[in-house]
Design a protein around this motif. Structure first.
Motif, PDB file in Angstrom:
ATOM      1  N   LYS A 192       0.832  -1.207   0.000  1.00  0.00           N
ATOM      2  CA  LYS A 192       0.000   0.000   0.000  1.00  0.00           C
ATOM      3  C   LYS A 192       0.862   1.251   0.000  1.00  0.00           C
ATOM      4  CE  LYS A 192      -3.557   0.357   2.641  1.00  0.00           C
ATOM      5  NZ  LYS A 192      -4.414   0.328   3.851  1.00  0.00           N
ATOM      6  N   ALA A 193       1.942   1.228   0.756  1.00  0.00           N
ATOM      7  CA  ALA A 193       2.827   2.388   0.831  1.00  0.00           C
ATOM      8  C   ALA A 193       3.502   2.667  -0.510  1.00  0.00           C
ATOM      9  CB  ALA A 193       3.885   2.167   1.918  1.00  0.00           C
ATOM     10  N   VAL A 194       3.910   1.601  -1.194  1.00  0.00           N
ATOM     11  CA  VAL A 194       4.548   1.776  -2.499  1.00  0.00           C
ATOM     12  C   VAL A 194       3.563   2.338  -3.510  1.00  0.00           C
ATOM     13  CG1 VAL A 194       5.563   0.554  -4.458  1.00  0.00           C
ATOM     14  CG2 VAL A 194       6.330   0.051  -2.138  1.00  0.00           C
ATOM     15  N   ILE A 195       2.316   1.862  -3.493  1.00  0.00           N
ATOM     16  CA  ILE A 195       1.295   2.376  -4.412  1.00  0.00           C
ATOM     17  C   ILE A 195       1.112   3.874  -4.212  1.00  0.00           C
ATOM     18  CG2 ILE A 195      -1.160   2.327  -4.978  1.00  0.00           C
ATOM     19  CD1 ILE A 195      -1.127  -0.675  -4.397  1.00  0.00           C
ATOM     20  N   LYS A 196       1.078   4.313  -2.974  1.00  0.00           N
ATOM     21  CA  LYS A 196       0.929   5.745  -2.691  1.00  0.00           C
ATOM     22  C   LYS A 196       2.126   6.540  -3.212  1.00  0.00           C
ATOM     23  CE  LYS A 196      -2.026   5.346   1.394  1.00  0.00           C
ATOM     24  NZ  LYS A 196      -2.148   5.593   2.863  1.00  0.00           N
ATOM     25  N   LYS A 197       3.320   5.975  -3.058  1.00  0.00           N
ATOM     26  CA  LYS A 197       4.523   6.666  -3.539  1.00  0.00           C
ATOM     27  C   LYS A 197       4.517   6.804  -5.059  1.00  0.00           C
ATOM     28  CE  LYS A 197       7.916   5.604   0.074  1.00  0.00           C
ATOM     29  NZ  LYS A 197       9.218   4.954   0.358  1.00  0.00           N
ATOM     30  N   THR A 198       4.090   5.746  -5.761  1.00  0.00           N
ATOM     31  CA  THR A 198       4.096   5.814  -7.230  1.00  0.00           C
ATOM     32  C   THR A 198       3.213   6.961  -7.718  1.00  0.00           C
ATOM     33  OG1 THR A 198       2.237   4.267  -7.485  1.00  0.00           O
ATOM     34  CG2 THR A 198       4.450   3.337  -7.400  1.00  0.00           C
ATOM     35  N   ARG A 199       2.098   7.180  -7.051  1.00  0.00           N
ATOM     36  CA  ARG A 199       1.186   8.242  -7.470  1.00  0.00           C
ATOM     37  C   ARG A 199       1.681   9.616  -7.036  1.00  0.00           C
ATOM     38  NH1 ARG A 199      -4.062   4.836  -5.324  1.00  0.00           N
ATOM     39  NH2 ARG A 199      -4.124   3.294  -7.026  1.00  0.00           N
ATOM     40  N   LYS A 200       2.127   9.697  -5.814  1.00  0.00           N
ATOM     41  CA  LYS A 200       2.557  10.984  -5.276  1.00  0.00           C
ATOM     42  C   LYS A 200       3.817  11.489  -5.962  1.00  0.00           C
ATOM     43  CE  LYS A 200       3.616  13.336  -0.920  1.00  0.00           C
ATOM     44  NZ  LYS A 200       3.748  13.184   0.557  1.00  0.00           N
ATOM     45  N   GLN A 201       4.762  10.600  -6.238  1.00  0.00           N
ATOM     46  CA  GLN A 201       6.038  10.986  -6.831  1.00  0.00           C
ATOM     47  C   GLN A 201       6.078  10.829  -8.354  1.00  0.00           C
ATOM     48  OE1 GLN A 201       9.187   8.926  -4.711  1.00  0.00           O
ATOM     49  NE2 GLN A 201       8.334   9.466  -2.704  1.00  0.00           N
ATOM     50  N   ASP A 202       4.971  10.363  -8.936  1.00  0.00           N
ATOM     51  CA  ASP A 202       4.827  10.287 -10.398  1.00  0.00           C
ATOM     52  C   ASP A 202       5.971   9.494 -11.031  1.00  0.00           C
ATOM     53  OD1 ASP A 202       3.575  10.768 -12.807  1.00  0.00           O
ATOM     54  OD2 ASP A 202       4.578  12.677 -13.145  1.00  0.00           O
ATOM     55  N   TRP A 203       6.092   8.237 -10.632  1.00  0.00           N
ATOM     56  CA  TRP A 203       7.190   7.397 -11.119  1.00  0.00           C
ATOM     57  C   TRP A 203       7.032   6.992 -12.581  1.00  0.00           C
ATOM     58  CZ3 TRP A 203       7.855   3.215  -6.704  1.00  0.00           C
ATOM     59  CH2 TRP A 203       8.353   3.861  -5.557  1.00  0.00           C
ATOM     60  N   TYR A 204       5.783   6.860 -13.050  1.00  0.00           N
ATOM     61  CA  TYR A 204       5.545   6.259 -14.360  1.00  0.00           C
ATOM     62  C   TYR A 204       5.096   7.281 -15.405  1.00  0.00           C
ATOM     63  CZ  TYR A 204       5.131   2.234 -11.200  1.00  0.00           C
ATOM     64  OH  TYR A 204       5.343   1.288 -10.217  1.00  0.00           O
ATOM     65  N   SER A 205       5.613   7.121 -16.614  1.00  0.00           N
ATOM     66  CA  SER A 205       5.103   7.913 -17.733  1.00  0.00           C
ATOM     67  C   SER A 205       3.891   7.227 -18.351  1.00  0.00           C
ATOM     68  CB  SER A 205       6.191   8.112 -18.793  1.00  0.00           C
ATOM     69  OG  SER A 205       6.631   6.873 -19.305  1.00  0.00           O
ATOM     70  N   GLU A 206       3.743   5.912 -18.081  1.00  0.00           N
ATOM     71  CA  GLU A 206       2.588   5.154 -18.554  1.00  0.00           C
ATOM     72  C   GLU A 206       2.470   3.895 -17.709  1.00  0.00           C
ATOM     73  OE1 GLU A 206       1.187   4.320 -22.976  1.00  0.00           O
ATOM     74  OE2 GLU A 206       2.702   2.844 -22.388  1.00  0.00           O
ATOM     75  N   ASP A 207       1.236   3.530 -17.371  1.00  0.00           N
ATOM     76  CA  ASP A 207       1.057   2.291 -16.625  1.00  0.00           C
ATOM     77  C   ASP A 207      -0.272   1.653 -17.001  1.00  0.00           C
ATOM     78  OD1 ASP A 207      -0.325   4.348 -15.245  1.00  0.00           O
ATOM     79  OD2 ASP A 207      -0.463   3.082 -13.473  1.00  0.00           O
ATOM     80  N   MET A 208      -0.398   0.366 -16.670  1.00  0.00           N
ATOM     81  CA  MET A 208      -1.581  -0.393 -17.025  1.00  0.00           C
ATOM     82  C   MET A 208      -1.750  -1.550 -16.050  1.00  0.00           C
ATOM     83  SD  MET A 208      -2.291  -2.556 -20.502  1.00  0.00           S
ATOM     84  CE  MET A 208      -1.355  -3.904 -19.786  1.00  0.00           C
ATOM     85  N   PHE A 209      -3.011  -1.861 -15.772  1.00  0.00           N
ATOM     86  CA  PHE A 209      -3.344  -2.968 -14.876  1.00  0.00           C
ATOM     87  C   PHE A 209      -4.527  -3.705 -15.502  1.00  0.00           C
ATOM     88  CE2 PHE A 209      -5.651  -4.821 -11.286  1.00  0.00           C
ATOM     89  CZ  PHE A 209      -4.640  -5.413 -10.560  1.00  0.00           C
ATOM     90  N   THR A 210      -4.360  -4.996 -15.797  1.00  0.00           N
ATOM     91  CA  THR A 210      -5.423  -5.766 -16.457  1.00  0.00           C
ATOM     92  C   THR A 210      -5.575  -7.120 -15.786  1.00  0.00           C
ATOM     93  OG1 THR A 210      -4.839  -4.703 -18.569  1.00  0.00           O
ATOM     94  CG2 THR A 210      -6.296  -6.612 -18.660  1.00  0.00           C
ATOM     95  N   ARG A 211      -6.837  -7.536 -15.626  1.00  0.00           N
ATOM     96  CA  ARG A 211      -7.146  -8.845 -15.068  1.00  0.00           C
ATOM     97  C   ARG A 211      -7.792  -9.715 -16.141  1.00  0.00           C
ATOM     98  NH1 ARG A 211      -9.900  -6.055  -9.807  1.00  0.00           N
ATOM     99  NH2 ARG A 211      -7.971  -5.480  -8.722  1.00  0.00           N
ATOM    100  N   PHE A 212      -7.495 -11.013 -16.085  1.00  0.00           N
ATOM    101  CA  PHE A 212      -7.955 -11.961 -17.094  1.00  0.00           C
ATOM    102  C   PHE A 212      -8.530 -13.206 -16.441  1.00  0.00           C
ATOM    103  CE2 PHE A 212      -4.132  -9.765 -18.457  1.00  0.00           C
ATOM    104  CZ  PHE A 212      -4.359  -9.375 -19.772  1.00  0.00           C
ATOM    105  N   THR A 213      -9.472 -13.839 -17.126  1.00  0.00           N
ATOM    106  CA  THR A 213      -9.820 -15.212 -16.815  1.00  0.00           C
ATOM    107  C   THR A 213      -8.941 -16.105 -17.681  1.00  0.00           C
ATOM    108  OG1 THR A 213     -11.598 -15.231 -18.443  1.00  0.00           O
ATOM    109  CG2 THR A 213     -12.188 -14.701 -16.167  1.00  0.00           C
ATOM    110  N   ILE A 214      -8.591 -17.266 -17.181  1.00  0.00           N
ATOM    111  CA  ILE A 214      -7.739 -18.199 -17.909  1.00  0.00           C
ATOM    112  C   ILE A 214      -8.616 -19.206 -18.633  1.00  0.00           C
ATOM    113  CG2 ILE A 214      -5.864 -19.891 -17.735  1.00  0.00           C
ATOM    114  CD1 ILE A 214      -5.059 -18.460 -15.125  1.00  0.00           C
ATOM    115  N   GLN A 215      -8.639 -19.128 -19.953  1.00  0.00           N
ATOM    116  CA  GLN A 215      -9.465 -20.029 -20.745  1.00  0.00           C
ATOM    117  C   GLN A 215      -8.808 -21.405 -20.886  1.00  0.00           C
ATOM    118  OE1 GLN A 215     -12.596 -18.453 -22.050  1.00  0.00           O
ATOM    119  NE2 GLN A 215     -11.768 -17.307 -20.335  1.00  0.00           N
ATOM    120  N   GLN A 216      -7.481 -21.400 -20.992  1.00  0.00           N
ATOM    121  CA  GLN A 216      -6.753 -22.658 -21.137  1.00  0.00           C
ATOM    122  C   GLN A 216      -5.267 -22.431 -20.877  1.00  0.00           C
ATOM    123  OE1 GLN A 216      -7.253 -24.511 -24.972  1.00  0.00           O
ATOM    124  NE2 GLN A 216      -6.209 -26.396 -24.393  1.00  0.00           N
ATOM    125  N   LYS A 217      -4.635 -23.427 -20.308  1.00  0.00           N
ATOM    126  CA  LYS A 217      -3.183 -23.429 -20.141  1.00  0.00           C
ATOM    127  C   LYS A 217      -2.639 -24.639 -20.905  1.00  0.00           C
ATOM    128  CE  LYS A 217       0.534 -23.886 -16.721  1.00  0.00           C
ATOM    129  NZ  LYS A 217       0.861 -24.119 -15.293  1.00  0.00           N
TER     130      LYS A 217
END
Length: 220
Positions: A192-217
């Motif tokens: 949680k602390a790291v997440i707050k730092k990334t936003r407050k200190q603007d570490w990323y020029s671009e970011d993405m978070f995606t969740r998936f269901t696994i159809q097959q492995k």
């Protein structure tokens, strides 16, 4: 929209072919009209954000519509290459269901809701392009937290992947349930602390978070 992620492990004697493939594979993937987006990526040694690359392990992520065979997704040239030089192939056939953010300034997985009521086994892709002047802060803070993921309740497996070492980083992880994944991501104090730092200190020029269901492995 569908997504496939293939992780391949080369025989040690053929490790150089993994590095070479990152240049050669761009040609057939560029001309493959069945796919909408692709990324050729290296991997880290410890299954998450990692400064040390694993030069024997490489990955490809693609997106496409409909139900395609592996040959239609990756092409016969790439699949034959893997058969000749790799000792292990792990392929995840995925369906993106939730997410936010951009990859190369695009919504590569389509327009996704930030959340759904799905609660089963889930795969998560977290990626970011780190600002060069924030690299030191990123690695000081994120790497120690990421290393704790493997011992988290509900964790199944993970891979550290990336387009550019140290700068464009991603983690693909699989969890027994969304609830257990969220417990690690949002309730662990260090995370949680790291997440707050990334936003407050603007570490990323671009970011993405995606969740998936696994159809097959598929494992070969």
């Amino acid at each position: 929209m569908r997504t496939s992620l293939i992780i391949v492990k080369y025989y040690p004697i053929f490790a150089f072919f993994g590095f070479l493939s990152m240049a050669i594979f761009r040609i057939p993937l560029f001309f493959n009209k069945n796919i909408q987006f692709y990324k050729l990526m290296g991997t880290g040694k410890n299954g998450t954000f990692d400064k040390v690359p694993d030069l024997s392990q490489w990955s490809i992520l693609i997106t496409y519509d409909g139900n395609l065979t592996l040959k239609e997704q990756f092409g016969s040239f790439i699949l034959k290459w893997f058969e000749l030089f790799c000792k292990k192939q792990t392929i995840y056939l995925l369906k993106p269901i939730e997410g936010h953010g951009l990859w190369d300034q695009k919504k590569v997985f389509g327009d996704l809701p930030p959340s759904t009521d799905y609660e089963g086994e889930i795969a998560v892709l977290t990626r970011a392009t780190i600002r060069l002047n924030k690299l030191r802060y990123f690695w000081q803070n994120v790497a120690p937290v990421a290393s704790q993921m493997a011992t988290a309740d509900g964790f199944i497996t993970s891979y550290g992947v990336g387009e550019i070492p140290w700068v464009k980083q991603a983690t693909f992880s699989i969890w027994q349930s969304k609830a257990k994944m969220k417990k690690f991501a949002y309730r662990m104090p260090q995370h949680k602390a790291v997440i707050k730092k990334t936003r407050k200190q603007d570490w990323y020029s671009e970011d993405m978070f995606t969740r998936f269901t696994i159809q097959q492995k598929i494992e070969k």
